[in-house]
Scaffold this active site. Structure first.
Site, PDB file in Angstrom:
ATOM      1  N   TYR A 141       0.877  -1.181   0.000  1.00 33.23           N
ATOM      2  CA  TYR A 141       0.000   0.000   0.000  1.00 33.23           C
ATOM      3  C   TYR A 141       0.906   1.220   0.000  1.00 33.23           C
ATOM      4  N   GLY A 183       5.226  -0.792   3.786  1.00 33.89           N
ATOM      5  CA  GLY A 183       5.733  -2.091   4.209  1.00 33.89           C
ATOM      6  C   GLY A 183       5.644  -3.086   3.069  1.00 33.89           C
ATOM      7  N   ARG A 316       7.652 -13.315  41.655  1.00 26.85           N
ATOM      8  CA  ARG A 316       8.696 -12.503  42.287  1.00 26.85           C
ATOM      9  C   ARG A 316       8.346 -12.180  43.727  1.00 26.85           C
ATOM     10  N   GLY A 407      14.467  -5.276  36.998  1.00 26.13           N
ATOM     11  CA  GLY A 407      15.624  -5.434  36.114  1.00 26.13           C
ATOM     12  C   GLY A 407      15.400  -6.494  35.067  1.00 26.13           C
ATOM     13  N   THR A 428       1.880   5.692  15.293  1.00 25.36           N
ATOM     14  CA  THR A 428       2.173   6.562  14.145  1.00 25.36           C
ATOM     15  C   THR A 428       1.546   6.037  12.864  1.00 25.36           C
ATOM     16  N   GLU A 430      -0.822   4.156  10.140  1.00 27.05           N
ATOM     17  CA  GLU A 430      -2.278   4.204   9.965  1.00 27.05           C
ATOM     18  C   GLU A 430      -2.860   5.471  10.554  1.00 27.05           C
ATOM     19  N   ASP A 432      -1.087   9.237  12.425  1.00 30.98           N
ATOM     20  CA  ASP A 432      -0.480   9.739  13.661  1.00 30.98           C
ATOM     21  C   ASP A 432      -1.594   9.984  14.684  1.00 30.98           C
TER      22      ASP A 432
HETATM   23  C1  LIG Z   1      -2.262  -8.718   9.824  1.00 24.06           C
HETATM   24  C2  LIG Z   1      -3.278  -8.199   8.841  1.00 24.06           C
HETATM   25  C3  LIG Z   1      -3.130  -6.808   8.570  1.00 24.06           C
HETATM   26  C4  LIG Z   1      -4.333  -6.102   9.147  1.00 24.06           C
HETATM   27  C5  LIG Z   1      -3.955  -5.266  10.289  1.00 24.06           C
HETATM   28  C6  LIG Z   1      -3.572  -6.132  11.451  1.00 24.06           C
HETATM   29  C7  LIG Z   1      -3.575  -5.364  12.711  1.00 24.06           C
HETATM   30  C8  LIG Z   1      -2.490  -4.310  12.671  1.00 24.06           C
HETATM   31  C9  LIG Z   1      -1.174  -4.890  12.962  1.00 24.06           C
HETATM   32  C10 LIG Z   1      -0.128  -4.925  12.125  1.00 24.06           C
HETATM   33  C11 LIG Z   1      -0.208  -4.545  10.685  1.00 24.06           C
HETATM   34  C12 LIG Z   1      -0.163  -3.038  10.518  1.00 24.06           C
HETATM   35  C13 LIG Z   1       0.818  -2.660   9.469  1.00 24.06           C
HETATM   36  C14 LIG Z   1       1.053  -1.179   9.479  1.00 24.06           C
HETATM   37  C15 LIG Z   1       0.316  -0.549   8.331  1.00 24.06           C
HETATM   38  C16 LIG Z   1       0.548   0.926   8.268  1.00 24.06           C
HETATM   39  C17 LIG Z   1       0.098   1.407   6.928  1.00 24.06           C
HETATM   40  C18 LIG Z   1       0.007   2.885   6.832  1.00 24.06           C
HETATM   41  O1  LIG Z   1       0.484   3.606   7.664  1.00 24.06           O
HETATM   42  S1  LIG Z   1      -0.847   3.379   5.488  1.00 24.06           S
HETATM   43  C19 LIG Z   1      -0.807   5.133   5.556  1.00 24.06           C
HETATM   44  C20 LIG Z   1      -1.638   5.655   6.694  1.00 24.06           C
HETATM   45  N1  LIG Z   1      -1.787   7.070   6.538  1.00 24.06           N
HETATM   46  C21 LIG Z   1      -2.700   7.761   7.193  1.00 24.06           C
HETATM   47  O2  LIG Z   1      -3.409   7.263   8.035  1.00 24.06           O
HETATM   48  C22 LIG Z   1      -2.818   9.212   6.803  1.00 24.06           C
HETATM   49  C23 LIG Z   1      -3.598  10.000   7.837  1.00 24.06           C
HETATM   50  N2  LIG Z   1      -4.240  11.143   7.219  1.00 24.06           N
HETATM   51  C24 LIG Z   1      -5.551  11.063   6.805  1.00 24.06           C
HETATM   52  O3  LIG Z   1      -6.250  10.099   6.954  1.00 24.06           O
HETATM   53  C25 LIG Z   1      -6.119  12.309   6.169  1.00 24.06           C
HETATM   54  O4  LIG Z   1      -5.063  13.087   5.613  1.00 24.06           O
HETATM   55  C26 LIG Z   1      -6.876  13.206   7.196  1.00 24.06           C
HETATM   56  C27 LIG Z   1      -8.130  12.468   7.596  1.00 24.06           C
HETATM   57  C28 LIG Z   1      -6.021  13.511   8.390  1.00 24.06           C
HETATM   58  C29 LIG Z   1      -7.233  14.521   6.521  1.00 24.06           C
HETATM   59  O5  LIG Z   1      -7.820  14.194   5.309  1.00 24.06           O
HETATM   60  P1  LIG Z   1      -8.379  15.372   4.338  1.00 24.06           P
HETATM   61  O6  LIG Z   1      -7.427  16.492   4.333  1.00 24.06           O
HETATM   62  O7  LIG Z   1      -8.740  14.748   3.041  1.00 24.06           O
HETATM   63  O8  LIG Z   1      -9.753  15.683   5.023  1.00 24.06           O
HETATM   64  P2  LIG Z   1     -10.180  16.845   6.021  1.00 24.06           P
HETATM   65  O9  LIG Z   1     -10.141  18.144   5.304  1.00 24.06           O
HETATM   66  O10 LIG Z   1      -9.468  16.731   7.341  1.00 24.06           O
HETATM   67  O11 LIG Z   1     -11.687  16.393   6.254  1.00 24.06           O
HETATM   68  C30 LIG Z   1     -12.622  16.529   5.178  1.00 24.06           C
HETATM   69  C31 LIG Z   1     -13.835  15.702   5.554  1.00 24.06           C
HETATM   70  O12 LIG Z   1     -13.543  14.316   5.306  1.00 24.06           O
HETATM   71  C32 LIG Z   1     -13.825  13.557   6.457  1.00 24.06           C
HETATM   72  N3  LIG Z   1     -12.929  12.414   6.477  1.00 24.06           N
HETATM   73  C33 LIG Z   1     -11.576  12.434   6.563  1.00 24.06           C
HETATM   74  N4  LIG Z   1     -11.095  11.183   6.543  1.00 24.06           N
HETATM   75  C34 LIG Z   1     -12.156  10.348   6.422  1.00 24.06           C
HETATM   76  C35 LIG Z   1     -12.296   8.925   6.365  1.00 24.06           C
HETATM   77  N5  LIG Z   1     -11.227   8.107   6.442  1.00 24.06           N
HETATM   78  N6  LIG Z   1     -13.543   8.423   6.246  1.00 24.06           N
HETATM   79  C36 LIG Z   1     -14.612   9.241   6.203  1.00 24.06           C
HETATM   80  N7  LIG Z   1     -14.555  10.598   6.267  1.00 24.06           N
HETATM   81  C37 LIG Z   1     -13.332  11.131   6.379  1.00 24.06           C
HETATM   82  C38 LIG Z   1     -13.598  14.510   7.611  1.00 24.06           C
HETATM   83  O13 LIG Z   1     -14.262  14.060   8.766  1.00 24.06           O
HETATM   84  C39 LIG Z   1     -14.170  15.792   7.039  1.00 24.06           C
HETATM   85  O14 LIG Z   1     -15.557  15.723   7.166  1.00 24.06           O
HETATM   86  P3  LIG Z   1     -16.401  17.124   7.306  1.00 24.06           P
HETATM   87  O15 LIG Z   1     -16.130  17.833   5.985  1.00 24.06           O
HETATM   88  O16 LIG Z   1     -15.818  17.830   8.497  1.00 24.06           O
HETATM   89  O17 LIG Z   1     -17.808  16.647   7.493  1.00 24.06           O
HETATM   90  C1  LIG Z   2       6.396   1.088  10.947  1.00 24.45           C
HETATM   91  C2  LIG Z   2       5.673   1.920   9.925  1.00 24.45           C
HETATM   92  C3  LIG Z   2       5.008   1.310   8.884  1.00 24.45           C
HETATM   93  C4  LIG Z   2       4.363   2.078   7.909  1.00 24.45           C
HETATM   94  N1  LIG Z   2       3.752   1.455   6.848  1.00 24.45           N
HETATM   95  C5  LIG Z   2       3.204   2.207   5.868  1.00 24.45           C
HETATM   96  C6  LIG Z   2       2.613   1.584   4.715  1.00 24.45           C
HETATM   97  O1  LIG Z   2       2.608   0.367   4.607  1.00 24.45           O
HETATM   98  N2  LIG Z   2       2.099   2.379   3.746  1.00 24.45           N
HETATM   99  C7  LIG Z   2       2.084   3.749   3.846  1.00 24.45           C
HETATM  100  O2  LIG Z   2       1.589   4.414   2.932  1.00 24.45           O
HETATM  101  N3  LIG Z   2       2.621   4.378   4.940  1.00 24.45           N
HETATM  102  C8  LIG Z   2       3.171   3.624   5.941  1.00 24.45           C
HETATM  103  N4  LIG Z   2       3.726   4.249   7.038  1.00 24.45           N
HETATM  104  C9  LIG Z   2       3.739   5.715   7.110  1.00 24.45           C
HETATM  105  C10 LIG Z   2       2.754   6.219   8.150  1.00 24.45           C
HETATM  106  O3  LIG Z   2       1.456   6.035   7.694  1.00 24.45           O
HETATM  107  C11 LIG Z   2       3.033   7.701   8.424  1.00 24.45           C
HETATM  108  O4  LIG Z   2       4.311   7.809   9.001  1.00 24.45           O
HETATM  109  C12 LIG Z   2       1.965   8.252   9.358  1.00 24.45           C
HETATM  110  O5  LIG Z   2       0.764   8.418   8.646  1.00 24.45           O
HETATM  111  C13 LIG Z   2       2.381   9.585   9.993  1.00 24.45           C
HETATM  112  O6  LIG Z   2       2.606  10.548   8.994  1.00 24.45           O
HETATM  113  P1  LIG Z   2       3.974  11.375   8.965  1.00 24.45           P
HETATM  114  O7  LIG Z   2       5.091  10.430   9.022  1.00 24.45           O
HETATM  115  O8  LIG Z   2       3.864  12.337   7.849  1.00 24.45           O
HETATM  116  O9  LIG Z   2       3.973  12.203  10.330  1.00 24.45           O
HETATM  117  P2  LIG Z   2       3.797  13.788  10.487  1.00 24.45           P
HETATM  118  O10 LIG Z   2       2.391  14.178  10.173  1.00 24.45           O
HETATM  119  O11 LIG Z   2       4.894  14.477   9.782  1.00 24.45           O
HETATM  120  O12 LIG Z   2       3.971  13.897  12.079  1.00 24.45           O
HETATM  121  C14 LIG Z   2       5.047  14.620  12.681  1.00 24.45           C
HETATM  122  C15 LIG Z   2       4.468  15.399  13.846  1.00 24.45           C
HETATM  123  O13 LIG Z   2       3.615  16.417  13.318  1.00 24.45           O
HETATM  124  C16 LIG Z   2       2.374  16.419  13.994  1.00 24.45           C
HETATM  125  N5  LIG Z   2       1.314  16.911  13.111  1.00 24.45           N
HETATM  126  C17 LIG Z   2       1.192  16.666  11.789  1.00 24.45           C
HETATM  127  N6  LIG Z   2       0.113  17.290  11.289  1.00 24.45           N
HETATM  128  C18 LIG Z   2      -0.472  17.951  12.318  1.00 24.45           C
HETATM  129  C19 LIG Z   2      -1.636  18.780  12.474  1.00 24.45           C
HETATM  130  N7  LIG Z   2      -2.422  19.076  11.432  1.00 24.45           N
HETATM  131  N8  LIG Z   2      -1.907  19.264  13.694  1.00 24.45           N
HETATM  132  C20 LIG Z   2      -1.122  18.967  14.750  1.00 24.45           C
HETATM  133  N9  LIG Z   2      -0.018  18.202  14.677  1.00 24.45           N
HETATM  134  C21 LIG Z   2       0.304  17.704  13.483  1.00 24.45           C
HETATM  135  C22 LIG Z   2       2.168  14.944  14.367  1.00 24.45           C
HETATM  136  O14 LIG Z   2       1.255  14.845  15.467  1.00 24.45           O
HETATM  137  C23 LIG Z   2       3.591  14.538  14.765  1.00 24.45           C
HETATM  138  O15 LIG Z   2       3.802  14.903  16.114  1.00 24.45           O
HETATM  139  C24 LIG Z   2       4.369   3.498   8.011  1.00 24.45           C
HETATM  140  C25 LIG Z   2       5.032   4.115   9.081  1.00 24.45           C
HETATM  141  C26 LIG Z   2       5.679   3.345  10.043  1.00 24.45           C
HETATM  142  C27 LIG Z   2       6.392   4.027  11.182  1.00 24.45           C
END
Ligand SMILES: CCCCCCCC/C=C\CCCCCCCC(=O)SCCNC(=O)CCNC(=O)[C@H](O)C(C)(C)COP(=O)(O)OP(=O)(O)OC[C@H]1O[C@@H](n2cnc3c(N)ncnc32)[C@H](O)[C@@H]1OP(=O)(O)O
Ligand SMILES: Cc1cc2nc3c(=O)[nH]c(=O)nc-3n(C[C@H](O)[C@H](O)[C@H](O)COP(=O)(O)OP(=O)(O)OC[C@H]3O[C@@H](n4cnc5c(N)ncnc54)[C@H](O)[C@@H]3O)c2cc1C
Length: 647
Positions: A141, A183, A316, A407, A428, A430, A432
């Site tokens: 992804y 990943g 312990r 320890g 962090t 999925e 932050d």
């Molecule tokens: C083993 C099997 C595997 C399964 C899992 C097993 C368990 C786990 C264990 C181990 C495996 C895990 C492995 C690790 C995986 C890691 C992968 C990654 O990291 S992938 C990258 C992640 N990246 C993020 O998460 C970015 C975060 N940022 C965002 O989501 C967006 O930028 C956000 C929401 C912060 C801002 O998005 P905007 O700029 O487009 O939207 P705004 O302007 O803030 O909002 C507009 C409207 O959209 C809604 N909205 C935003 N996001 C939405 C959403 N997701 N759904 C519905 N509405 C949403 C909002 O509520 C807002 O609504 P109104 O207009 O106020 O009514």
């Molecule tokens: C182990 C691991 C696995 C990952 N796997 C994947 C993957 O498979 N696919 C993928 O696409 N990504 C993956 N990621 C990336 C991950 O999704 C991002 O690192 C995560 O979404 C955080 O975004 P960033 O790194 O830009 O942090 P940043 O947003 O740069 O965060 C830095 C600091 O800024 C602050 N900050 C940022 N924006 C704001 C705001 N608007 N207001 C206040 N504070 C703010 C945060 O709170 C934080 O303290 C992985 C990361 C890790 C560590």
């Protein structure tokens, strides 16, 4: 001694049926039997040994992970486990149960497949999913870039439509547009779902998902225009270094138009952008799916740490010996109980809220099929908020469990350092945790602002409908046991959340520019969001320990007074006394094998000291009496000093 259960005396104190609780923890009898069967198969299979990871270098460690993943996949097929879990459980869980360390399969099954299932058209699903299910292709992804992770709308990778050839040209225009972190990307994936800005005829339509092949299926070499590799070592020794988080840049790579995921919006052959009247946020659907999975995963990670710390706290003994008698078990100290038992309660609370969240997610998925988007905001707020709350509490909880073991908790053989190092990025990835809590705050402020329009709040914000009452509320707790009544606790948590939320909304209204106000008040908004999310999770012991921890909020918002706060604390101590005889049985109910726990402190039989001593000698440093380097560097120094001393 071998074979003796040093914790039998603790197990005999249990006041409930542990076998019944094992079914509750597993979710159902068949899930218990299946996970019990897998965990025993894994424990007896030498391929899945875990005690050698700390000593392996990165390349060996990674090669070993590939070997485990391949063997796990073969075993899943041989045992015909594929599809045996409830339909919702992807292969990931079976593989994860076998491999039990971060591996590319997590992202193939946990994100690549769900992205195609959620955002691909029926035709695209028919084409790509069978290849993915049979692992004829391996996906990841690829969303996050070097310059942007949280801000998805800030992503820079471009996908420019070329009407002459009916293709998209995928390109990395800047260094910061390099895909960074995905990943499985660095060394293994053959394909990726790539998130890029859709450009048609010079117009930017925002971020969309595209299926892109990265490597040849013949020789696994990167395809033309693709530069790809691993981003390097991460926190901890083995930990997440079994995963190839990667870097990827595109130099004008062409893909057919039909490889843009087109369930949410389409591009026609003529280059016309069609956005069916669905929320653009559906493109974020995979993240919502994984966030709800991460909540269940938090209960697993926290329960592993709590199991280790509880069993070891019962083994312990320190201080308290009278005329040569046994010293006191550290689990009997009230401070140990006040640190450990809320974590034990949290593990159960997160397990149950994870089940509820799976129901909510399943419900919203069904509604989306019927174009009913009414609960999408609730699903987003709940998955974002609970992912944030449970991962922060779990990461902090694992570290607390290390400290609860003194320890020996700092030894790799305790299993806790590795568990911590593997787990902490969950705060962090999925999303932050602060960024996600701000999303919850947006949702809460919007809910409060709509109350005056007669919009009845539903779901987890339904309590806001009783705002007038909650703003007048003051707890009528008179004695400690009053705090055992669920409605008494619930009302206190509702009042606290409502008041913190209303306070934020009132302060926001003082700003002429709402966005400026939101930034200025962000820290308060995050606290209000936490209060709301804790309300969702609240259960008795978990709730009272939270109330005690956040007593300042409850008193400053006028929900309770200091006297009632101290009654809650008194009731908490009483609860600890009730939990105490059941503590070891409550962690036995997780049904973790010693192999899965990977901890000498957490051994089922409690036979800790002989095994700790035995394990120490296996360290490679003990292969020689005099360590390498001593004669080369230290001995000459010593001899020189001795000569100087004789002069
Ligand atoms: C083993 C099997 C595997 C399964 C899992 C097993 C368990 C786990 C264990 C181990 C495996 C895990 C492995 C690790 C995986 C890691 C992968 C990654 O990291 S992938 C990258 C992640 N990246 C993020 O998460 C970015 C975060 N940022 C965002 O989501 C967006 O930028 C956000 C929401 C912060 C801002 O998005 P905007 O700029 O487009 O939207 P705004 O302007 O803030 O909002 C507009 C409207 O959209 C809604 N909205 C935003 N996001 C939405 C959403 N997701 N759904 C519905 N509405 C949403 C909002 O509520 C807002 O609504 P109104 O207009 O106020 O009514
Ligand atoms: C182990 C691991 C696995 C990952 N796997 C994947 C993957 O498979 N696919 C993928 O696409 N990504 C993956 N990621 C990336 C991950 O999704 C991002 O690192 C995560 O979404 C955080 O975004 P960033 O790194 O830009 O942090 P940043 O947003 O740069 O965060 C830095 C600091 O800024 C602050 N900050 C940022 N924006 C704001 C705001 N608007 N207001 C206040 N504070 C703010 C945060 O709170 C934080 O303290 C992985 C990361 C890790 C560590």
């Amino acid at each position: 001694m071998e074979g003796v259960d040093h914790l039998a005396f603790e197990r005999n104190k249990a006041q409930f049926d542990v076998d019944e609780m094992k079914i509750v923890w597993a979710g159902s009898r068949e899930d218990f039997e299946l996970s019990d069967r897998i965990s025993r198969l894994v424990a007896s299979d030498p391929v899945f040994r875990k005690d050698d990871r700390a000593a392996l270098g990165r390349k060996e460690l990674f090669k070993n992970t590939l070997r485990k993943a391949a063997h796990a996949w073969k075993r899943v097929i041989e045992l015909r486990l594929s599809g045996e879990f409830s339909a919702l459980e992807p292969e990931a869980y079976k593989l994860r149960a076998f491999v039990d360390q971060p591996a590319f399969t997590d992202l193939h099954w946990g994100m690549f497949v769900p992205a195609i299932q959620g955002q691909g058209t029926d035709e695209q699903q028919q084409k790509w999913l069978p290849l993915a299910y049979r692992m004829q292709i391996i996906g990841c992804y690829a969303q996050t870039e070097l310059g942007h992770g949280s801000n998805v709308q800030g992503l820079e990778t471009t996908a420019t439509f070329d009407p002459k050839t009916d293709e998209f040209v995928i390109h990395s225009p800047t260094l910061t547009s390099s895909k960074w972190w995905p990943g499985g990307l660095g060394k293994v994936s053959t394909h990726a779902v790539v998130y890029a800005r859709l450009i048609i005829d010079g117009q930017d339509y925002g971020v969309h998902g595209f299926i892109v092949q990265l490597r040849s299926l013949d020789d696994h070499l990167p395809l033309p225009g693709i530069t790809i590799g691993d981003i390097g070592m991460k926190f901890g020794n083995a930990a997440y270094n079994t995963m190839d988080n990667g870097v990827l840049t595109f130099d004008h790579v062409r893909i057919p138009r039909n490889q843009m995921l087109m369930r949410v919006s389409q591009v026609t052959r003529e280059g016309k952008y069609v956005h069916s009247n669905v929320p653009r946020q559906l493109v974020y659907g995979t993240m919502v799916y994984v966030r709800q999975k991460i909540v269940a995963d938090a209960s697993v990670a926290l329960s592993r740490a709590v199991c280790i710390a509880t069993r070891y706290s019962a083994v312990r003994r320190q201080f308290g010996s009278h005329n040569g008698g046994l010293e006191t078990q550290v689990i009997d100290y009230k401070t140990q109980q006040s640190r450990l038992f809320p974590l034990l309660a949290s593990a159960y609370a997160f397990r149950f809220v994870g089940e509820w969240l799976l129901w909510l997610y399943t419900d919203v998925t069904e509604r989306l099929k019927a174009k009913d988007f009414s609960t999408l905001p609730e699903a987003h707020a709940c998955t974002a908020g609970l992912k944030s709350l449970t991962t922060t509490a779990t990461a902090d909880g694992i570290e607390e469990c290390r400290k609860l073991c003194g320890g020996h908790g700092y030894l790799c053989s305790s299993g806790l350092p590795e568990l911590f190092a593997v787990y902490v990025p969950a705060c962090t990835y999925e999303g932050d945790n602060i960024v996600l809590l701000l999303q919850v705050a947006r949702h809460l402020v919007k809910t409060v602002s709509q109350l005056s329009t007669g919009n009845k709040p539903v779901g987890t914000t339904a309590y806001m409908a009783r705002l007038e009452q909650l703003l007048q509320y003051h707890s009528d707790v008179k004695k400690a046991e009053d705090w055992l009544k669920p409605n008494v606790v619930l009302e206190a948590f509702e009042a606290r959340a409502a008041r913190m939320c209303v306070a934020c909304a009132q302060n926001l209204s003082k700003f002429s520019n709402p966005e400026e106000g939101f930034q200025e008040l962000a820290a308060d908004l995050v606290e209000a969001a936490v209060a709301h999310c804790q309300l969702i999770v609240v259960s008795n012991v978990y709730a009272l320990s939270l109330l005690h921890k956040h007593l300042g909020d409850f008193i400053s918002t006028g929900c309770i007074d200091p006297k009632q706060g101290s009654l809650a604390n008194e009731q908490l101590r009483n609860l600890y006394s009730q939990v105490r005889p059941n503590a070891v049985a409550l962690v036995d109910a997780y049904n973790y094998t010693d192999h899965y726990l990977g901890s000498i402190l957490g051994r089922y039989d409690g036979n800790v000291y002989p095994k700790l001593y035995e394990e120490a000698w296996k360290d490679p440093l003990n292969d020689s009496i005099v360590p390498d380097g001593f004669k080369e560097y230290i001995q000459p120094l010593l001899k020189q000093q001795l000569r100087n001393a004789r002069l």
